[in-house]
Write a protein that holds these residues in place. Structure first.
Motif, PDB file in Angstrom:
ATOM      1  N   SER A 193     -11.283  10.589  14.440  1.00 24.79           N
ATOM      2  CA  SER A 193     -12.343  10.553  15.450  1.00 24.79           C
ATOM      3  C   SER A 193     -13.117  11.864  15.566  1.00 24.79           C
ATOM      4  CB  SER A 193     -11.767  10.164  16.812  1.00 24.79           C
ATOM      5  OG  SER A 193     -10.763  11.069  17.197  1.00 24.79           O
ATOM      6  N   ASP A 194     -12.547  12.969  15.098  1.00 29.50           N
ATOM      7  CA  ASP A 194     -13.255  14.255  15.125  1.00 29.50           C
ATOM      8  C   ASP A 194     -13.957  14.560  13.803  1.00 29.50           C
ATOM      9  OD1 ASP A 194     -11.089  14.785  13.540  1.00 29.50           O
ATOM     10  OD2 ASP A 194     -10.337  16.461  14.734  1.00 29.50           O
ATOM     11  N   ASN A 195     -14.154  13.526  12.986  1.00 29.12           N
ATOM     12  CA  ASN A 195     -14.858  13.582  11.696  1.00 29.12           C
ATOM     13  C   ASN A 195     -14.088  14.282  10.589  1.00 29.12           C
ATOM     14  OD1 ASN A 195     -17.100  12.053  12.470  1.00 29.12           O
ATOM     15  ND2 ASN A 195     -18.002  13.843  13.446  1.00 29.12           N
ATOM     16  N   ARG A 196     -12.811  14.613  10.814  1.00 37.03           N
ATOM     17  CA  ARG A 196     -12.003  15.131   9.718  1.00 37.03           C
ATOM     18  C   ARG A 196     -11.629  13.964   8.812  1.00 37.03           C
ATOM     19  NH1 ARG A 196      -7.097  18.186  12.211  1.00 37.03           N
ATOM     20  NH2 ARG A 196      -7.339  16.531  13.732  1.00 37.03           N
ATOM     21  N   VAL A 197     -11.455  14.268   7.530  1.00 38.99           N
ATOM     22  CA  VAL A 197     -11.018  13.270   6.556  1.00 38.99           C
ATOM     23  C   VAL A 197      -9.728  13.782   5.927  1.00 38.99           C
ATOM     24  CG1 VAL A 197     -11.592  12.075   4.407  1.00 38.99           C
ATOM     25  CG2 VAL A 197     -13.371  12.494   6.110  1.00 38.99           C
ATOM     26  N   PHE A 198      -8.727  12.916   5.857  1.00 42.94           N
ATOM     27  CA  PHE A 198      -7.443  13.251   5.261  1.00 42.94           C
ATOM     28  C   PHE A 198      -7.245  12.393   4.023  1.00 42.94           C
ATOM     29  CE2 PHE A 198      -7.096  14.126   9.772  1.00 42.94           C
ATOM     30  CZ  PHE A 198      -6.474  15.362   9.807  1.00 42.94           C
ATOM     31  N   ASN A 199      -6.950  13.029   2.893  1.00 42.50           N
ATOM     32  CA  ASN A 199      -6.616  12.320   1.658  1.00 42.50           C
ATOM     33  C   ASN A 199      -5.168  12.630   1.331  1.00 42.50           C
ATOM     34  OD1 ASN A 199      -9.101  11.189   1.162  1.00 42.50           O
ATOM     35  ND2 ASN A 199      -9.810  12.877  -0.091  1.00 42.50           N
ATOM     36  N   GLY A 200      -4.345  11.585   1.208  1.00 45.67           N
ATOM     37  CA  GLY A 200      -2.942  11.794   0.904  1.00 45.67           C
ATOM     38  C   GLY A 200      -2.275  10.502   0.480  1.00 45.67           C
ATOM     39  N   ILE A 201      -0.977  10.573   0.283  1.00 45.74           N
ATOM     40  CA  ILE A 201      -0.179   9.422  -0.137  1.00 45.74           C
ATOM     41  C   ILE A 201       0.342   8.704   1.104  1.00 45.74           C
ATOM     42  CG2 ILE A 201       1.806   8.651  -1.495  1.00 45.74           C
ATOM     43  CD1 ILE A 201      -0.401  10.013  -3.148  1.00 45.74           C
ATOM     44  N   PHE A 202       0.055   7.411   1.215  1.00 53.20           N
ATOM     45  CA  PHE A 202       0.469   6.604   2.362  1.00 53.20           C
ATOM     46  C   PHE A 202       1.982   6.429   2.345  1.00 53.20           C
ATOM     47  CE2 PHE A 202       0.923   2.126   4.100  1.00 53.20           C
ATOM     48  CZ  PHE A 202       0.785   2.482   5.420  1.00 53.20           C
ATOM     49  N   MET A 203       2.645   6.957   3.383  1.00 61.09           N
ATOM     50  CA  MET A 203       4.110   6.896   3.454  1.00 61.09           C
ATOM     51  C   MET A 203       4.610   5.849   4.441  1.00 61.09           C
ATOM     52  SD  MET A 203       4.773   9.006   1.145  1.00 61.09           S
ATOM     53  CE  MET A 203       6.537   9.024   1.247  1.00 61.09           C
ATOM     54  N   TYR A 256       0.809  -1.224   0.000  1.00 61.02           N
ATOM     55  CA  TYR A 256       0.000   0.000   0.000  1.00 61.02           C
ATOM     56  C   TYR A 256       0.839   1.269   0.000  1.00 61.02           C
ATOM     57  CZ  TYR A 256      -3.777  -3.148   1.513  1.00 61.02           C
ATOM     58  OH  TYR A 256      -4.691  -4.153   1.618  1.00 61.02           O
ATOM     59  N   LEU A 257       2.144   1.156   0.207  1.00 58.86           N
ATOM     60  CA  LEU A 257       2.996   2.346   0.228  1.00 58.86           C
ATOM     61  C   LEU A 257       2.870   3.115  -1.077  1.00 58.86           C
ATOM     62  CD1 LEU A 257       6.234   0.982   1.904  1.00 58.86           C
ATOM     63  CD2 LEU A 257       4.540   2.524   2.905  1.00 58.86           C
ATOM     64  N   ASN A 258       2.860   4.427  -0.983  1.00 63.47           N
ATOM     65  CA  ASN A 258       2.783   5.353  -2.119  1.00 63.47           C
ATOM     66  C   ASN A 258       1.450   5.321  -2.853  1.00 63.47           C
ATOM     67  OD1 ASN A 258       5.477   6.325  -1.759  1.00 63.47           O
ATOM     68  ND2 ASN A 258       6.161   4.372  -2.581  1.00 63.47           N
ATOM     69  N   LEU A 259       0.421   4.772  -2.227  1.00 62.96           N
ATOM     70  CA  LEU A 259      -0.914   4.800  -2.815  1.00 62.96           C
ATOM     71  C   LEU A 259      -1.751   5.870  -2.118  1.00 62.96           C
ATOM     72  CD1 LEU A 259      -1.750   1.001  -3.212  1.00 62.96           C
ATOM     73  CD2 LEU A 259      -0.860   2.592  -4.920  1.00 62.96           C
ATOM     74  N   ILE A 261      -0.130   6.869  11.330  1.00 61.02           N
ATOM     75  CA  ILE A 261       0.036   6.850   9.871  1.00 61.02           C
ATOM     76  C   ILE A 261       0.554   8.195   9.406  1.00 61.02           C
ATOM     77  CG2 ILE A 261      -1.208   6.725   7.667  1.00 61.02           C
ATOM     78  CD1 ILE A 261      -2.991   4.608   8.885  1.00 61.02           C
ATOM     79  N   ILE A 262       1.520   8.153   8.493  1.00 61.26           N
ATOM     80  CA  ILE A 262       2.040   9.374   7.878  1.00 61.26           C
ATOM     81  C   ILE A 262       1.575   9.414   6.426  1.00 61.26           C
ATOM     82  CG2 ILE A 262       4.104  10.626   7.136  1.00 61.26           C
ATOM     83  CD1 ILE A 262       5.468   9.658   9.659  1.00 61.26           C
ATOM     84  N   LEU A 263       0.982  10.559   6.055  1.00 61.52           N
ATOM     85  CA  LEU A 263       0.544  10.810   4.686  1.00 61.52           C
ATOM     86  C   LEU A 263       1.290  12.027   4.160  1.00 61.52           C
ATOM     87  CD1 LEU A 263      -3.364  10.587   5.050  1.00 61.52           C
ATOM     88  CD2 LEU A 263      -1.799   8.771   4.356  1.00 61.52           C
ATOM     89  N   SER A 264       1.613  12.010   2.879  1.00 57.88           N
ATOM     90  CA  SER A 264       2.201  13.190   2.231  1.00 57.88           C
ATOM     91  C   SER A 264       1.209  13.740   1.214  1.00 57.88           C
ATOM     92  CB  SER A 264       3.530  12.833   1.553  1.00 57.88           C
ATOM     93  OG  SER A 264       3.306  11.987   0.455  1.00 57.88           O
TER      94      SER A 264
END
Length: 82
Positions: free
Chosen positions: A23-33, A13-16, A41-44
């Motif tokens: 938990s606070d209903n925020r959504v993060f879209n990024g590259i799985f690092m 899954y790396l780089n996908l 989890i770290i996303l770029s």
């Protein structure tokens, strides 16, 4: 570190592009690092979505204790699953 089937799966899954719901209903879209043993989890190249707002936040670390859901958006592009 042992090279178990679960670790190999995570490595595929790396780089996908990944979507994380916090938990606070925020959504993060990024590259799985990366991910650590605490499930942090770290996303770029990340965008944060809160309510109707969107903002670019770049490189982020989402603490595992706040992750509700993690989804790989580019799964069909992974060599493992084509």
């Amino acid at each position: 570190m042992a090279d178990t089937p679960k670790i190999r799966q995570l490595r595929s899954y790396l780089n996908l592009r990944t979507r994380i719901t916090a938990s606070d209903n925020r959504v993060f879209n990024g590259i799985f690092m990366c991910i650590d043993k605490y499930k942090n989890i770290i996303l770029s190249q990340t965008e944060e979505f809160r309510d109707a707002e969107k903002r670019f936040v770049g490189l982020v670390m989402i603490p595992g204790k706040h992750i509700i859901k993690a989804e790989i958006e580019d799964l069909e592009l992974s060599d493992e699953y084509t």
